[in-house]
Structure formats: structure tokens, C-alpha cells
Design an enzyme around this catalytic site. Structure first.
Site, mmCIF file in Angstrom:
data_model
loop_
_atom_site.group_PDB
_atom_site.id
_atom_site.type_symbol
_atom_site.label_atom_id
_atom_site.label_comp_id
_atom_site.label_asym_id
_atom_site.label_seq_id
_atom_site.Cartn_x
_atom_site.Cartn_y
_atom_site.Cartn_z
ATOM 1 N N LYS A 71 -16.151 47.169 75.405
ATOM 2 C CA LYS A 71 -15.044 46.830 76.297
ATOM 3 C C LYS A 71 -15.587 46.268 77.612
ATOM 4 O O LYS A 71 -16.643 46.700 78.089
ATOM 5 C CB LYS A 71 -14.226 48.101 76.545
ATOM 6 C CG LYS A 71 -13.057 47.983 77.513
ATOM 7 C CD LYS A 71 -12.399 49.340 77.651
ATOM 8 C CE LYS A 71 -11.315 49.357 78.714
ATOM 9 N NZ LYS A 71 -10.692 50.700 78.837
ATOM 10 N N SER A 148 -6.100 51.183 78.331
ATOM 11 C CA SER A 148 -6.687 49.918 78.700
ATOM 12 C C SER A 148 -7.706 49.384 77.700
ATOM 13 O O SER A 148 -8.297 48.326 77.919
ATOM 14 C CB SER A 148 -7.368 50.051 80.075
ATOM 15 O OG SER A 148 -8.428 50.985 80.030
ATOM 16 N N SER A 172 -6.646 55.779 78.123
ATOM 17 C CA SER A 172 -7.027 54.439 77.683
ATOM 18 C C SER A 172 -7.832 54.367 76.402
ATOM 19 O O SER A 172 -8.047 53.281 75.873
ATOM 20 C CB SER A 172 -7.795 53.733 78.801
ATOM 21 O OG SER A 172 -6.941 53.474 79.892
#
Length: 477
Positions: A71, A148, A172
Site C-alpha cells: 500500500k 484506507s 483500514s
């Protein structure tokens, strides 16, 4: 190996096939690269990549040659651009060294092929940063992939890769796992290394890990990356045995509390509440003691503390970028809600931050007391299976207080366990009438990952999800 065979394997299975010599790591990387390119045209989950070849990894690692992605936030690889979801960083900065977690991913043998999308600085429950555009849910392209870690979750759910990095400051890992039909564990505070750039993140709320398709992948990866480094701010108790050995182990008869009403007193989709009830019945039939119960705490106080802590962290993050790049933050290079939170965070005093942490201490003590009465708490992961794209718009004209409330009104079950630092896992145990996955969250006391993995494995057998596939999937493109 054809694409159907590739997509049917979790990370453990893929590592076994590579180790057997049936297929080479290079052949797997070529399939994964094509798969990532094919699905990304539909879901927009890739921030950088796919790379021409995987980043260097240990050929003797447990997951040697298994395709992977990181990520675009916190964890980073030497020389690979990172943007953190913000226009402030343009095409990205190239870090001179790996983070400790990236070192662990490489040592595990994971073959990193891409960097995945994130909302700006991770402060959203969807993944629609202005700098990348909207990441879409492969189960329904009109819906959010969650956030997220939405980019990582969408890539794994669509069959492009079997496992991906994720992190969690308010849900997230768990929220996108729930939205995309995956396993998402947020480990205990201090379990995963945050260094060397950070001692902790977000006043200890944030934790690094991954999203996977299977409980065994989650357990095995945890064994490989839960390593402390000299100078770590938190060093916590190790497990009594490897987490991989908890898979298929008998969890015994547990005291399980069930709570399906929003702590924020906001709407919970009836299908989500029904899924909680159905899984509670499955648990009861398996011999667990199931009660309706919840920790008692003041949600408004917890929300107020989040406004202070999140805004202060965003102000700190932006200040670090300004110092590193010389770029001045402002409304021209930050999304509107980020800029509002940054300005709010710049006004936060040491006393206000101390008072916010005092609230977190009070809530944590209550949750700790609660887990002396119960082994596990079952809740929804999110209030709804997913939300339509654009519903959580970080570029809207909202104050820091309004924006924080909007996020956690929608996802009111996850942030409690970031505040307490205790572990929680989302499992894909149901689906809505519209075909969207429904995640169920199981939380436990500090250092209870072993217990959660035993229970997760039991439920994976009782309510299997491996054969479910979204409409946007590598096998259908």
C-alpha cells in the site's frame, strides 16, 4: 498454469506449487503482471506498477515467489516512489531504504509487483484520492472498495494477487476486507514493526499488516513479520507457539459477546444485523456461550478524541513532508477535508492532546474490564456492506469535526479497537441480497491473536467463502 489455476490458489498454496517445481516463480510473476493490468483497468487499484519484475526477495522464504503489493502509505521499499495518496508529493519520493516491515516482507519471499492506492494520508473509509481517482469494488463497480487499504483489498479480491500489505488506523485493514470478501486482521499494538521512520503512528492507533483470502495465510504471514527491532517503542508478549499452528486448532468453548447496534447510534443495514445474528447462531451451535453484551463508553467523547488525535497526526505528517521537500501545504495540493484537519491539528495544544489521550485511557480500561468477562466480541465490521462511490468525499467542504464524524458514523464498529490497541479480525461470513460481501468483526483482549485465529479457522470451515468470486475477476476478463 492457466489463469483459473492461478486464481484458485491462496498465498500458501501458490508457494507450495512454486516450491514443487510445477511452475517457476518467473512464470507466476508473468501471470500476475497480466492479471494486475487486466483488473486494474476496471477497478483502478494500482498507484505504481506493475513493475517489469518483482522487487528482490528471499528465495528461501515461506512465500518465495508469491505475488504481492504494498500500500502507498507508511511501509515503503528502497527506491520505489511513494505518494501517500497526496498531490503534495507529485510523482512521489524515492526512499533510500526499506522500512523494517518491508524487510520482513522480502525475507518472507513475497514478490512485490505493485504499489496500491490509498486515500490521502489514509484518512477515509473509502479509497478515492484526487491524485489517483476512485478505486472501485470488484463486486460492484458503483461501490467503494473501502479504505484506507482499498487498493490492496480490491486487487486481492479480484484474483490479481493472493495477498497484499494493508494498515489500519481506524479500521483500514478490516473495512476493505469486509467490503471485498477477505480476511483482515488488525494485530495488537506493537505486534508489527513500524520503524525505523516511526516509533508509532497516530498516537499508537495505527498498525501494519495485510489482507488475505484465507485464515492460514493470515496466520503464516503474522509468523513471518511479527518481529521486534532494537529501539521499538512497544515490544509485546510473543505467542506460545507459531500462529500457523492455531489454524484448525480447537478454540474450545468461548464466552462470546454479540453487539450489532452502532455505538455512534447510527443506521446499521438490516442485512448486516441479520448476518451477525446468523453467525451468532452458528457459534452457539458450535458450543460457544453467546450473550448480548457490549463495553459501555461515551461515543461522543471517543469521537472528540479522534478529531484531536487524527488532526494532530495529519498536521505532523504534512509538516514532515514540508520539511523534506520544501513544498508548502495548502488547499491547492491537499484535499479540502485534509486541509481542514491540518489547520485544526496545527491549533491543537499539548494539553488538548493529553486530554484526548486521557479519554482513550478511560475507554481502554472499560474495554479491558469487558474482556475479563468475555473472550471475544462479535460485531459487524461496518454499518453496511459497502457505500456508493462518492459518499465519503474527502474533497467536500467539511470541518475537521464534521469529516471525522462522517467517517465514523458510517464505520462505527472498528475505531474502538485502534484506540485500545487490541486485536480484531474481519471475516467474510455473509453476503447481501445485492451480492456484496458482509464482513463480521471479532475482537479480543491484548495479545489474543492466537484465540482469534483459532475461532476464525473454525468459522472458515463452518461458513466457507473460498469459492465466492466478484463480477470483476481475472478469470472472467
Amino acid at each position: 498454469m492457466n489463469i483459473d489455476e492461478y486464481a484458485a490458489l491462496d498465498a500458501t498454496g501458490m508457494a507450495e506449487v512454486i516450491a514443487s517445481g510445477e511452475v517457476t516463480a518467473d512464470e507466476i510473476a508473468a501471470i500476475a503482471t497480466k492479471a494486475i493490468t487486466a483488473v486494474d483497468d476496471k477497478i483502478n487499484a494500482v498507484a505504481t506498477g506493475p513493475f517489469d519484475r518483482p522487487l528482490e526477495y528471499a528465495p528461501d522464504g515461506r512465500f518465495a515467489g508469491v505475488p504481492f503489493a504494498i500500500k502507498d502509505l507508511v511501509c515503503h521499499a528502497a527506491g520505489v516512489p511513494t505518494r501517500m495518496g497526496t498531490r503534495m508529493l507529485g510523482d512521489g519520493i524515492r526512499p533510500p531504504a526499506d522500512t523494517h516491515l518491508m524487510e520482513r516482507f522480502r525475507a518472507a519471499g513475497l514478490a512485490t509487483l505493485a504499489v496500491t492506492t490509498t486515500p490521502e494520508f489514509g484518512f477515509n473509509a473509502n479509497t478515492e484520492a484526487v491524485t489517483y481517482g476512485s478505486t472501485r469494488n470488484p463486486w460492484n463497480l458503483d461501490y467503494s472498495a473501502g479504505g484506507s487499504s482499498g487498493g490492496s483489498a480490491a486487487l486481492v479480491a479480484s484474483g490479481a494477487i493472493p495477498i497484499a500489505h494493508a494498515n489500519d488506523g481506524g479500521g483500514s485493514v478490516r473495512i476493505p476486507a469486509g467490503c471485498n470478501g477477505l480476511v483482515g486482521l488488525k494485530p495488537s499494538r506493537g505486534r508489527i514493526p513500524m520503524g525505523p521512520d516511526m516509533g508509532d503512528a497516530l498516537s499508537g492507533f495505527a498498525i501494519e499488516f495485510a489482507v488475505t483470502r484465507s485464515v492460514r495465510d493470515t496466520a503464516a504471514l503474522l509468523d513471518d513479520v511479527a518481529v521486534s527491532y532494537p529501539g521499538d517503542r512497544f515490544v509485546i508478549a510473543p505467542p506460545s507457539r507459531p500462529w500457523a499452528e492455531e489454524v484448525n486448532a480447537d478454540p474450545g468453548s468461548l464466552r462470546i459477546a454479540v453487539h450489532a447496534e452502532s455505538w455512534a447510534d447510527t443506521y446499521v443495514d438490516p442485512e448486516v444485523a441479520a448476518a451477525v445474528d446468523s453467525v451468532a447462531s452458528t457459534l452457539e451451535a458450535a458450543g460457544h456461550r453467546v450473550d448480548r453484551a457490549t463495553p459501555i463508553f461515551d461515543w461522543q467523547q471517543l469521537l472528540d478524541a479522534h478529531v484531536v488525535i487524527w488532526s494532530a497526526f495529519l498536521a505532523e505528517s504534512v509538516a514532515g513532508i514540508e520539511a523534506m521537500t520544501g513544498i508548502v501545504a495548502g488547499p491547492d495540493n491537499l484535499e479540502r477535508t485534509t486541509w481542514e484537519c491540518v489547520q485544526y491539528g496545527r491549533r491543537v495544544t499539548a494539553v488538548q492532546l493529553g486530554m484526548a489521550n486521557a479519554i482513550i485511557n478511560t475507554v481502554s480500561r472499560e474495554v479491558g474490564r469487558f474482556f475479563t468477562e468475555y473472550d471475544v466480541l462479535l460485531t459487524p465490521t461496518s454499518n453496511s456492506p459497502s457505500v456508493p462511490l462518492g459518499q465519503l468525499n474527502a474533497d467536500a467542504e467539511l470541518t475537521a469535526e464534521e469529516w471525522t464524524k462522517q467517517i465514523f458514523d458510517t464505520c462505527s464498529f472498528t475505531p474502538l479497537f485502534n484506540a485500545t490497541g487490541t486485536p480484531a479480525i474481519s471475516l467474510p461470513l455473509a453476503q447481501s441480497s445485492r451480492g456484496l460481501p458482509i464482513g463480521l468483526q471479532f475482537a479480543g483482549p491484548m495479545c489474543s491473536e492466537s484465540l482469534l485465529l483459532r475461532l476464525a479457522s473454525q468459522l472458515e470451515q463452518a461458513l466457507p467463502w473460498a469459492d465466492r468470486r466478484p463480477g470483476v475477476h481475472v478469470t472472467s476478463l
